[in-house]
Design a protein around this motif. Structure first.
Motif, PDB file in Angstrom:
ATOM      1  N   GLY A   1       0.790  -1.228   0.000  1.00 28.51           N
ATOM      2  CA  GLY A   1       0.000   0.000   0.000  1.00 28.51           C
ATOM      3  C   GLY A   1       0.825   1.282   0.000  1.00 28.51           C
ATOM      4  N   VAL A   2       2.111   1.162  -0.299  1.00 25.12           N
ATOM      5  CA  VAL A   2       2.927   2.368  -0.457  1.00 25.12           C
ATOM      6  C   VAL A   2       2.577   3.017  -1.793  1.00 25.12           C
ATOM      7  CG1 VAL A   2       5.278   3.259  -0.675  1.00 25.12           C
ATOM      8  CG2 VAL A   2       4.801   1.399   0.927  1.00 25.12           C
ATOM      9  N   LEU A   3       2.289   2.169  -2.775  1.00 24.20           N
ATOM     10  CA  LEU A   3       1.861   2.634  -4.088  1.00 24.20           C
ATOM     11  C   LEU A   3       0.421   2.182  -4.307  1.00 24.20           C
ATOM     12  CD1 LEU A   3       5.018   1.584  -6.115  1.00 24.20           C
ATOM     13  CD2 LEU A   3       4.351   3.928  -5.579  1.00 24.20           C
ATOM     14  N   GLY A   4      -0.258   2.883  -5.193  1.00 22.74           N
ATOM     15  CA  GLY A   4      -1.617   2.487  -5.527  1.00 22.74           C
ATOM     16  C   GLY A   4      -2.622   3.605  -5.348  1.00 22.74           C
TER      17      GLY A   4
ATOM     18  N   LYS B   1      -4.480  10.124  -1.439  1.00 16.71           N
ATOM     19  CA  LYS B   1      -3.602  10.390  -2.586  1.00 16.71           C
ATOM     20  C   LYS B   1      -3.303   9.088  -3.333  1.00 16.71           C
ATOM     21  CE  LYS B   1      -2.321  14.829  -1.702  1.00 16.71           C
ATOM     22  NZ  LYS B   1      -3.397  15.278  -0.795  1.00 16.71           N
ATOM     23  N   SER B   2      -3.254   9.197  -4.659  1.00 12.16           N
ATOM     24  CA  SER B   2      -2.994   8.033  -5.488  1.00 12.16           C
ATOM     25  C   SER B   2      -1.655   8.207  -6.223  1.00 12.16           C
ATOM     26  CB  SER B   2      -4.152   7.901  -6.486  1.00 12.16           C
ATOM     27  OG  SER B   2      -3.750   7.201  -7.616  1.00 12.16           O
ATOM     28  N   PHE B   3      -0.859   7.176  -6.228  1.00 13.10           N
ATOM     29  CA  PHE B   3       0.377   7.225  -7.024  1.00 13.10           C
ATOM     30  C   PHE B   3       0.848   5.815  -7.347  1.00 13.10           C
ATOM     31  CE2 PHE B   3       4.933   7.652  -7.902  1.00 13.10           C
ATOM     32  CZ  PHE B   3       4.907   8.674  -8.826  1.00 13.10           C
ATOM     33  N   ASP B   4       1.148   5.609  -8.615  1.00 18.79           N
ATOM     34  CA  ASP B   4       1.717   4.319  -9.025  1.00 18.79           C
ATOM     35  C   ASP B   4       2.797   4.593 -10.065  1.00 18.79           C
ATOM     36  OD1 ASP B   4       2.171   1.642  -9.177  1.00 18.79           O
ATOM     37  OD2 ASP B   4       0.098   1.095  -9.610  1.00 18.79           O
TER      38      ASP B   4
END
Lengths: 508, 152
Positions: A241-244, A252-255
Motif C-alpha cells: 500500500g505504499v503505491l496504488g 492520494k494516489s500514485f503508481d
C-alpha cells in the motif's frame, strides 16, 4: 542467530560475491552452524568487495576483500564470532573510508536487504512520505533545501516542481531519469540495486507535491540487475500500500512502472528520454516548451535524476534546514561522488560539496591503482573536462568547477595515469559523439564526424597548426549551435585534453 | 539464453500483448527481441498495422537503438565496455588482444559462437575493465578471462 551479509550488488557479484555467499552457506551447513545469510546492497567501498559482514548481536564486523579462496580460512579463524583474520577490518562503521563520509542519500545502501520493506522502515524509510502526506507545502520545503538536480545540469529541483504544480493539466507525470550513461558513474545503479524503496518514496513524494498520479523510471538496458530489483520493489510497494490508489492509506494516489532503454546514450537527455518513453526514436526535442509544461504525452512532467529524487525522502524527514546546512555556497546538501577508472580505492563517496579534487583522489581514492602518478582526471562523464595534475586543487562544487572550465555532471571522477594518450582521449570524445548523436541537429551530427577526421589528421601530423585552428572553429560551432548538451559539451573534453596537455606530450 | 524460434504468428501475439500500452512501440520491439532474440524485419508491415503507425516509424525505431538485432544472435554474448573509465584500465589493449584471439569487437567471433559488442559503460567503473557475459556483469576482465568464459 548470527547474520552474515554478502552484498548482492552487481559490482560485488562481478568479482565473485555470489561464489563467496554460496561457499559460506555451504560451509556453515556442513559444520551444522545456523546462520542467516543476507544479500545486502554494497556499502560503496568497491575496493573492499567482496565485503563480508558478520553480526552476532554486537554490531557488524567486516572482512574484505574476500575471495572464494578465503572462505575456509575465515571459518578457521572463527569469523562468525568476529575472530581475527588478515582480512579483518574491525567494525564496519569504524572503517575510516566509510566513517568520514556523510551518507544522506546513500544512508541505507549496503545496510539493509534491498527488498525488505520492514528493514527499510526500521532504518527511517517512509517517514518522509508520511510527512509529505500532511505537509501543506512540499514544494516549498524542497525549494528551501536548495536541492539541485543531480543528473548533471544542477537545476534547482524545487523550481521545476513548482512549475509543474502550477501548470494546468488533467494528468501529470513524474519521470525518473535512470539512464545513467556517463562512464565513471554508477551511483544511480547502486542506489536502485541497494535501496530501491528510497527512489519509490522520492517519486511518490514528488507526485504528491505536484499532483501527479503516475510515474515512470527510465532505466538503461545496460543495467539488467537494477531493472529487476526496481520491478520487484514496485511490486512489494504495491502489495504494502505504499503505491496504488491510496498511498499509505491516504486519499492520494500514485503508481509507477519501469521502462527500459535500448542502448542510446542521448536518451539521458530529458526530452530524448520523453520521446523514448513514448516509444519513439530517442531524438532531442527543441525547448520550449519545457517538459514541466508539456512533457510526457504532452502533459506537465517532473523529470529528475535518481539521486535527486532519492534525496527527497531525507529532506522531508529531517526538514530542509538539515539538508541546507550541508555543502557550500549555492551547492547545498551532499553529493554522491563516484571514484572510478585507474584508482586504488574506488567507489561511492557521499560528502558535502566543496571537498577538493586532490583530497578526493588521495584521501579517499588512495591514488592510482597502478601506483603511477595521476596524469589526467575526467570529471562529469564523457561530456566533462579533463583536468591535469596541476589543476587538482579545484573544489568539487558546481560553481568552482565551472570557473575551472569543467563541470560536475553526475559526479563521476575518472582517473588516468601516465599511460593515457590525451590526443586519443580527445578523438574518443568526438567518436563517442558521432556514435551517439541523435542526428536532430547538424552541428552535432556532422560536426562530430568531422571532428574525428580533423583529429586523425592532427595525430598523423598533417598541417598541425591549421588543423588545430579548424578543430577550434568546429568546437565553437558545436558549442554554440547544438540543440542539447551532447554536441554542445563534446568540445569540453576535446579542448581540455588539448589545452591542458602540451601537444608534444599529447601526441606522443 | 534460450529463445523461441521465430514464427510470424507467435510474434504477432507478442505485438498484440503490448499494443494497448501507452507509447507501445519500443516496448513491443523489446518484447519481441526478449522472446525470440531478434526482430524479423519482414514482420515490419504487420507490426506497423497492429500499432497503427507507418512502416517508416517502426523501421526508424528498430534501427535507431543499438540494442536491436534483425538476425538471430550467437549462442554466447560479450558486451565489453569501451568507455573512458575502462580505457583508464587498459580496455584498448583488451580490444586488441580479443581481436588477435578471434574475437573482434563489433563482430561475431571467428568460431561463430559469440557476438562481441562494444558498449559505453556498464556502471562497474571502479572495477574495470568491465563486461557483461551472457547478461552477467564481470569486473577486472582481460581478453583471456573473457575467452575462457565463453568457451567453458
Amino acid at each position: 542467530m548470527t547474520i552474515v551479509y554478502v552484498p548482492g550488488d552487481s559490482a560485488a557479484r562481478s568479482i565473485g560475491a555470489d561464489e563467496v555467499a554460496a561457499l559460506i552457506a555451504a560451509h556453515a551447513a556442513k559444520a551444522g552452524i545456523d546462520i542467516e545469510l543476507r544479500r545486502n546492497g554494497s556499502r560503496g567501498a568497491l575496493w573492499l568487495e567482496t565485503l563480508v559482514e558478520v553480526d552476532n548481536g554486537d554490531g557488524r564486523f567486516a572482512y574484505g576483500p574476500v575471495t572464494p579462496a578465503d572462505v575456509d580460512s575465515l571459518f578457521a579463524n572463527n569469523f562468525l564470532d568476529a575472530g581475527e583474520h588478515p582480512l579483518s577490518l574491525g567494525k564496519t562503521e569504524s572503517i575510516e573510508w566509510l566513517a568520514t563520509q556523510d551518507r544522506v542519500t546513500f544512508t541505507r545502501v549496503g545496510i539493509i536487504e534491498p527488498l525488505s520493506l520492514s528493514q527499510y522502515e526500521a532504518h527511517g524509510g517512509l517517514a518522509g512520505l508520511r510527512t509529505a502526506l500532511t505537509h501543506p507545502d512540499v514544494v516549498g520545503e524542497v525549494l528551501a533545501s536548495g536541492l539541485r538536480g543531480r543528473g548533471g545540469a544542477g537545476f534547482p529541483a524545487g523550481i521545476k516542481w513548482r512549475t509543474v504544480l502550477e501548470a494546468a493539466g488533467d494528468q501529470k507525470y513524474v519521470v525518473c531519469n535512470a539512464d545513467e550513461g556517463d562512464s565513471g558513474t554508477f551511483a544511480d545503479r547502486m542506489l536502485m540495486e541497494g535501496d530501491p524503496f528510497t527512489l519509490i518514496e522520492g517519486m511518490a513524494i514528488a507526485g504528491i507535491a505536484v499532483g501527479a498520479t503516475y510515474g515512470y523510471i527510465y532505466i538503461r538496458s545496460e543495467y539488467p540487475s537494477a531493472i529487476e530489483t526496481m520491478n520487484k520493489a514496485i511490486e512489494v510497494g504495491r502489495l504494502a500500500g505504499v503505491l496504488g490508489k491510496s498511498v499509505l492509506g491516504s486519499d492520494k494516489s500514485f503508481d509507477l512502472e519501469v521502462r527500459a532503454g535500448a542502448g542510446s546514450y542521448v536518451c539521458g537527455e530529458e526530452t530524448a528520454m520523453l520521446e523514448s518513453l513514448e516509444g519513439k526514436r530517442g531524438m532531442v526535442r527543441p525547448k520550449p516548451p519545457l517538459p514541466a509544461i508539456s512533457g510526457l504525452f504532452g502533459k506537465p512532467t517532473v523529470i529528475n535524476n535518481v539521486l535527486t529524487l532519492a534525496s527527497v525522502p531525507a529532506i522531508m524527514k529531517d526538514g530542509s534546514k538539515s539538508y541546507q546546512d550541508r555543502g557550500i555556497d549555492r551547492s547545498r546538501g551532499t553529493q554522491v561522488f563516484q571514484l572510478a577508472g585507474n584508482i586504488a580505492r574506488g567507489g561511492i563517496v557521499e560528502t558535502g560539496f566543496g571537498i577538493s579534487l586532490s583530497e578526493m583522489i588521495t584521501r579517499f581514492g588512495g591514488g592510482t591503482l597502478t601506483g603511477h602518478p595521476v596524469k589526467a582526471v575526467q570529471v562529469g562523464g564523457p561530456l566533462g573536462a579533463y583536468l591535469s595534475a596541476d589543476q587538482l586543487d579545484v573544489a568539487l562544487d558546481y560553481e568552482s568547477l565551472a570557473e575551472a572550465g569543467a563541470m560536475l555532471g553526475h559526479g563521476g571522477i575518472v582517473v588516468f595515469d601516465q599511460s593515457v594518450n590525451m590526443l586519443q582521449q580527445a578523438r574518443f570524445a568526438m567518436e563517442f559523439c558521432a556514435a551517439e548523436s541523435c542526428g536532430k541537429c547538424t552541428p552535432c551530427r556532422i560536426g562530430a564526424v568531422r571532428g574525428v577526421e580533423v583529429i586523425d589528421r592532427i595525430i598523423a601530423g598533417e598541417e598541425r597548426e591549421k588543423n588545430l585552428e579548424l578543430l577550434n572553429d568546429l568546437c565553437d560551432l558545436m558549442t554554440e549551435g547544438s540543440l542539447c548538451a551532447m554536441g554542445g559539451l563534446t568540445p569540453l573534453p576535446v579542448r581540455s585534453a588539448l589545452v591542458h596537455f602540451p601537444l608534444e606530450e599529447v601526441a606522443k | 539464453m534460450k529463445y523461441l524460434t521465430w514464427t510470424d504468428e507467435a510474434a504477432l501475439e507478442v505485438v498484440r500483448e503490448h499494443a494497448e500500452k501507452p507509447g507501445p512501440m519500443l516496448l513491443t520491439l523489446q518484447a519481441l527481441q526478449e522472446r525470440f532474440g531478434y526482430v524479423e524485419t519482414s514482420l515490419l508491415p504487420s507490426i506497423a498495422k497492429e500499432l497503427n503507425v507507418s512502416r517508416a516509424e517502426v523501421h526508424g525505431v528498430l534501427t535507431y537503438y543499438s540494442d536491436f538485432r534483425t538476425t538471430p544472435p550467437a549462442s554466447r554474448q560479450i558486451h565489453l565496455c569501451v568507455a573512458e573509465a575502462c580505457q583508464a584500465l587498459g580496455v584498448r589493449d583488451v580490444v586488441k588482444e580479443l581481436a588477435a584471439a578471434g574475437y573482434e569487437v563489433g563482430e561475431r567471433s571467428k568460431d561463430g559462437a559469440t557476438d562481441v559488442v562494444g558498449v559505453y559503460c556498464l556502471g562497474n567503473c571502479a572495477l574495470g575493465p568491465a563486461a557483461l557475459v551472457d547478461g552477467n556483469l564481470c569486473g577486472r576482465v582481460s581478453a583471456k578471462s573473457l575467452v575462457a568464459q565463453v568457451t567453458s
